[in-house]
Design an enzyme around this catalytic site. Sequence first.
Site, PDB file in Angstrom:
ATOM      1  N   HIS A 157       0.842  -1.196   0.000  1.00 41.71           N
ATOM      2  CA  HIS A 157       0.000   0.000   0.000  1.00 41.71           C
ATOM      3  C   HIS A 157       0.879   1.249   0.000  1.00 41.71           C
ATOM      4  CE1 HIS A 157      -3.112   2.874   1.273  1.00 41.71           C
ATOM      5  NE2 HIS A 157      -3.958   1.990   0.782  1.00 41.71           N
ATOM      6  N   GLU A 218      -3.425   2.078  -7.416  1.00 41.05           N
ATOM      7  CA  GLU A 218      -3.853   3.217  -6.612  1.00 41.05           C
ATOM      8  C   GLU A 218      -2.889   4.378  -6.832  1.00 41.05           C
ATOM      9  OE1 GLU A 218      -3.662   2.442  -2.412  1.00 41.05           O
ATOM     10  OE2 GLU A 218      -1.577   1.834  -2.545  1.00 41.05           O
TER      11      GLU A 218
END
Length: 308
Positions: A157, A218
Amino acid sequence: MAVASTSLASQMSGPKSATSISCPQFSGLRKSFSKLDNSVSFSTSQAFFQTVDSHLRLSADRKGCRAVVAMAGSGKNGTKDTISKLVSDLNNAQLESDVDVVVAPPFLYIDQVKNSLTDRIEVSAQNCWTGKGGAFTGEISVEQVKDLGCKWVILGHSERRHVIGENDEFIGKKAAYALSQGVGVIACIGELLQEREAGKTFDVYAIPSWDNVVIAYEPVWAIGTGKVASPEQAQEVHVAVRDWLTKNVSAEVASKTRIIYGGSVNGSNSSDLAKKEDIDGFLVGGASLKGPEFATIVNSVTAKKVAA
């Protein structure tokens, strides 16, 4: 199949992904997907691939017929009460049957979520260590993740990369070990705003290509900023990822691998994004803290069905 991932974590201090499984028969692969110009390359993230590929072998049996929506949050907010409320909202939501939904709460709350959440939704951890146990205070082993009943882990992430400093090689070791232990990986990739503006989007990806892996694109510049990659921008990157898989693994794996988008996804923009051929679901942050809105995002994935 689509994947919807939500962030119980933002509210729970970190729940991320839930999964619903009842995959219909998948009679074939995507009819086609666009090819990128040969000038586009993924030249700077080979350590990630090499680390994983040295430990794992691809399986051609993976069924990629379902969409995925995963709940992924910052992990710094939430209490037992707010998490209970969110779980209640999710338990009462009417969710499309052909979408895998995964929530990823902070590690402290995984047991609470697992014991109260409907079986329709699966639970993910937000992180794990590179190997089995050892003297690594504060880290979480894959064995502990499995012991709590989690079937997924989110790795790579943006905060782990850009705040904590994890690189492709380190994340690749985590992914390889998790996959070797039977835990699915939601692997995050993405670029900073300055990299997007400098045309370096395709130079910073660490793209895994193994069985039981969901790839989440992302763009860092879109996370929590209110800025959203246009459907065209997101599709461009997703096509690039699939094209890489085709050239480096196989057309079959490229067709079956689910690639989801994360970056200020909400109930208002998810439907337009979901219509793009290569967007197979979402990794949802702040919007996942509202049960009804998260359900809207999950159900929007069916705006576009993967062609068989």
